[in-house]
Design a protein around this motif. Structure first.
Motif, mmCIF file in Angstrom:
data_model
loop_
_atom_site.group_PDB
_atom_site.id
_atom_site.type_symbol
_atom_site.label_atom_id
_atom_site.label_comp_id
_atom_site.label_asym_id
_atom_site.label_seq_id
_atom_site.Cartn_x
_atom_site.Cartn_y
_atom_site.Cartn_z
ATOM 1 N N PHE A 206 0.838 -1.346 0.063
ATOM 2 C CA PHE A 206 -0.022 0.159 0.134
ATOM 3 C C PHE A 206 0.943 1.409 -0.012
ATOM 4 O O PHE A 206 0.535 2.110 -0.775
ATOM 5 C CB PHE A 206 -0.793 0.067 1.240
ATOM 6 C CG PHE A 206 -2.285 -0.696 0.914
ATOM 7 C CD1 PHE A 206 -3.215 -0.107 0.377
ATOM 8 C CD2 PHE A 206 -2.352 -1.982 1.135
ATOM 9 C CE1 PHE A 206 -4.436 -0.691 0.151
ATOM 10 C CE2 PHE A 206 -3.603 -2.770 0.969
ATOM 11 C CZ PHE A 206 -4.641 -2.127 0.304
ATOM 12 N N LYS A 207 1.925 1.168 0.726
ATOM 13 C CA LYS A 207 2.813 2.470 0.721
ATOM 14 C C LYS A 207 3.475 2.624 -0.492
ATOM 15 O O LYS A 207 3.615 3.704 -1.064
ATOM 16 C CB LYS A 207 3.998 2.196 1.732
ATOM 17 C CG LYS A 207 3.729 2.527 3.329
ATOM 18 C CD LYS A 207 4.772 1.942 4.254
ATOM 19 C CE LYS A 207 5.662 2.409 5.008
ATOM 20 N NZ LYS A 207 5.832 3.519 5.398
ATOM 21 N N LYS A 208 3.664 1.438 -1.199
ATOM 22 C CA LYS A 208 4.257 1.884 -2.663
ATOM 23 C C LYS A 208 3.484 2.369 -3.658
ATOM 24 O O LYS A 208 3.382 3.023 -4.372
ATOM 25 C CB LYS A 208 4.861 0.348 -2.976
ATOM 26 C CG LYS A 208 5.851 0.483 -3.991
ATOM 27 C CD LYS A 208 6.466 -0.895 -4.433
ATOM 28 C CE LYS A 208 7.439 -1.336 -3.449
ATOM 29 N NZ LYS A 208 7.895 -2.787 -4.024
ATOM 30 N N ALA A 209 2.084 1.507 -3.395
ATOM 31 C CA ALA A 209 1.142 2.085 -4.257
ATOM 32 C C ALA A 209 0.489 3.383 -4.282
ATOM 33 O O ALA A 209 0.039 4.179 -5.393
ATOM 34 C CB ALA A 209 0.054 1.238 -4.046
ATOM 35 N N GLU A 210 0.529 4.217 -2.924
ATOM 36 C CA GLU A 210 0.331 5.542 -3.001
ATOM 37 C C GLU A 210 1.053 6.417 -3.748
ATOM 38 O O GLU A 210 0.632 7.477 -4.066
ATOM 39 C CB GLU A 210 0.614 5.779 -1.399
ATOM 40 C CG GLU A 210 -0.111 6.986 -0.668
ATOM 41 C CD GLU A 210 0.121 7.245 0.749
ATOM 42 O OE1 GLU A 210 1.019 6.334 1.323
ATOM 43 O OE2 GLU A 210 -0.394 8.134 1.215
ATOM 44 N N GLN A 211 2.266 6.024 -4.243
ATOM 45 C CA GLN A 211 3.020 7.039 -5.278
ATOM 46 C C GLN A 211 2.465 7.027 -6.652
ATOM 47 O O GLN A 211 2.802 8.356 -7.304
ATOM 48 C CB GLN A 211 4.329 6.517 -5.352
ATOM 49 C CG GLN A 211 5.234 6.211 -4.262
ATOM 50 C CD GLN A 211 6.436 5.470 -4.749
ATOM 51 O OE1 GLN A 211 7.540 6.137 -4.775
ATOM 52 N NE2 GLN A 211 6.304 4.188 -4.822
ATOM 53 N N TYR A 212 1.204 6.180 -6.980
ATOM 54 C CA TYR A 212 0.756 6.221 -8.182
ATOM 55 C C TYR A 212 -0.533 6.680 -8.289
ATOM 56 O O TYR A 212 -1.372 6.324 -7.559
ATOM 57 C CB TYR A 212 1.141 4.725 -8.843
ATOM 58 C CG TYR A 212 2.320 4.283 -8.818
ATOM 59 C CD1 TYR A 212 3.374 4.605 -9.709
ATOM 60 C CD2 TYR A 212 2.926 3.587 -7.947
ATOM 61 C CE1 TYR A 212 4.471 4.098 -9.818
ATOM 62 C CE2 TYR A 212 4.220 2.888 -7.849
ATOM 63 C CZ TYR A 212 5.031 3.402 -8.960
ATOM 64 O OH TYR A 212 6.204 2.904 -8.918
#
Ligand code: SF4
Length: 315
Positions: A206-212
Motif C-alpha cells: 500500500f505504501k508503494k501504491a500510494e505513489q501512483y
C-alpha cells in the motif's frame, strides 16, 4: 519519492481503524486483511462497498468504520467511485475542499463483484484511469448467499452450486480466473496480491501504491470458515499455507512489470493446504482422488516454473 518500507510487525500501528464486534463471521480472513489495509491507507479514506459480505459491516445507524462509507449494488462500485472522485475533484477545484483534506477513494468488493458481476464497470474505470484503490476480499465463492461458485473458485473446490458427487467427483471443474492478469492487460500503474498472513508485505504494498495516480488493485486471498468448512481459529494458518504451498503467489506489478515479493525457500506440498478444508474433503474421502491431487500440484509447479523462467527471483 522513495518509500521507506516497514521491516517487521512491530512497525505496524496498533491503533485499529475498524471497531470490534462486526456482524461478519468469526475468523473472516477478509476482515483480518482489511484491518491492515486501513492501517496502511490512513484516516482520509472513503470506502465504496459493492454488495457482498462486507455490506454487513455498516448497517444503519451502526458502523465499525471511522471513515466514510458508501454502499452500491454489486455491479457498479467502480462507477460509484468515479462519482465520488469527481465530486472531490470539483470541490478542490472550486476551493471548497483543501487539497490536504482530499480523500482516498477505495472500492471494496468480494470476488463475485471483482471477477464476475462488476468486471465491466471495473474495466471501464481502469480504462478511464480513475484514481482509486480496489480491494478484493477473495474467498473464492459467493460467501454471503450460500457459497455458490464464482469465477474465483479454484479447480476441484466444492461449492453450493458445484457439489462433488457421482456426476462430478471433482466439484468445480473450471479453473480460477486470473484477475491479476485481466487487470494487467489494462496497464494500470499498480497491482498486488496480498495475504492476511503477511501483513508487513501487505502494508509495504500500500505504501508503494500510494505513489501512483490511477487504478490500484489489491487481491486478498481470504480464508472463509463457513464456506471453506474450516475452524475460525485456523484462518491465519490457511492463509499462510496458501503462500507456503505456492497456491497463492504474493506479487506486484508496477506499470506492468511483475515481481514476486515473497517466495518460500521450500514449497510445501499443496495437500497440506487442501487437506484441512471441507471444500476439498472429497479429494481425500471416501477415496483419495490421486489424479486430481496430482493435477493441482502440477498446476502450481508449472506456475512457479514459468515465474523462474520470466523473473529473477530474489529469495
Ligand atoms: S462468509 Fe466468509 S468472506 Fe463472508 S463474512 Fe463470512 S468468513 Fe468472511
Amino acid at each position: 519519492m522513495d518509500v521507506i518500507p516497514i521491516k517487521s510487525i512491530k512497525d505496524i500501528p496498533t491503533e485499529e481503524d475498524i471497531f470490534p464486534g462486526t456482524p461478519t463471521c468469526a475468523g473472516c480472513g477478509g476482515l483480518l486483511a482489511l484491518r491492515h489495509c486501513l492501517k496502511a491507507l490512513g484516516k482520509k479514506v472513503i470506502i465504496v462497498n459493492a454488495a457482498g459480505c462486507f455490506t454487513l459491516l455498516s448497517i444503519y445507524p451502526f458502523t465499525p468504520f471511522q471513515n466514510s462509507w458508501l454502499y452500491t449494488a454489486i455491479a457498479c462500485a467502480p462507477a460509484g467511485a468515479q462519482g465520488v472522485r469527481d465530486a472531490l475533484d470539483i470541490l478542490i477545484r472550486k476551493g471548497r475542499l483543501d487539497p490536504e483534506e482530499d480523500l482516498k477513494v477505495v472500492v471494496l468488493t468480494g470476488d463475485g463483484a471483482a471477477y464476475d458481476i462488476g468486471l465491466a464497470s471495473t474495466s471501464g474505470a481502469i480504462y478511464r484511469n480513475l484514481d482509486f484503490y480496489y480491494i478484493c476480499y477473495d474467498n473464492e465463492a459467493y460467501g454471503n448467499t450460500g457459497f455458490q461458485w464464482s469465477g474465483a473458485t479454484p479447480f476441484a473446490s466444492k461449492t453450493g452450486t458445484t457439489p462433488a458427487g457421482r456426476i462430478s467427483p471433482t466439484g468445480t471443474e473450471l479453473s480460477k480466473k486470473n484477475l491479476f492478469e485481466i487487470w494487467r492487460s489494462h496497464k494500470p500503474p499498480y497491482l498486488a496480491t496480498i495475504s492476511p498472513a503477511h501483513p508487513v508485505d501487505l502494508i509495504n504494498k500500500f505504501k508503494k501504491a500510494e505513489q501512483y495516480k490511477g487504478p490500484k488493485l489489491f487481491i486478498n486471498l481470504s480464508p472463509c470458515p463457513p464456506g471453506w468448512a474450516t475452524d475460525p481459529s485456523h484462518s491465519a494458518m490457511f492463509a499462510k499455507l496458501a503462500v507456503d504451498t505456492g497456491i497463492w503467489a504474493l506479487k506486484e506489478a508496477i506499470c506492468g512489470d511483475v515481481r514476486h515479493t515473497f517466495v518460500p525457500k521450500k514449497f510445501r506440498p499443496v495437500e497440506e493446504y487442501l487437506k484441512g478444508q471441507g471444500r476439498f474433503a472429497h479429494l481425500f474421502k471416501p477415496v483419495r482422488q490421486e489424479e486430481i491431487l496430482a493435477k493441482i500440484q502440477e498446476m502450481v509447479v508449472q506456475y512457479w516454473n514459468e515465474v523462474q523462467d520470466n523473473e529473477s527471483i530474489k529469495k
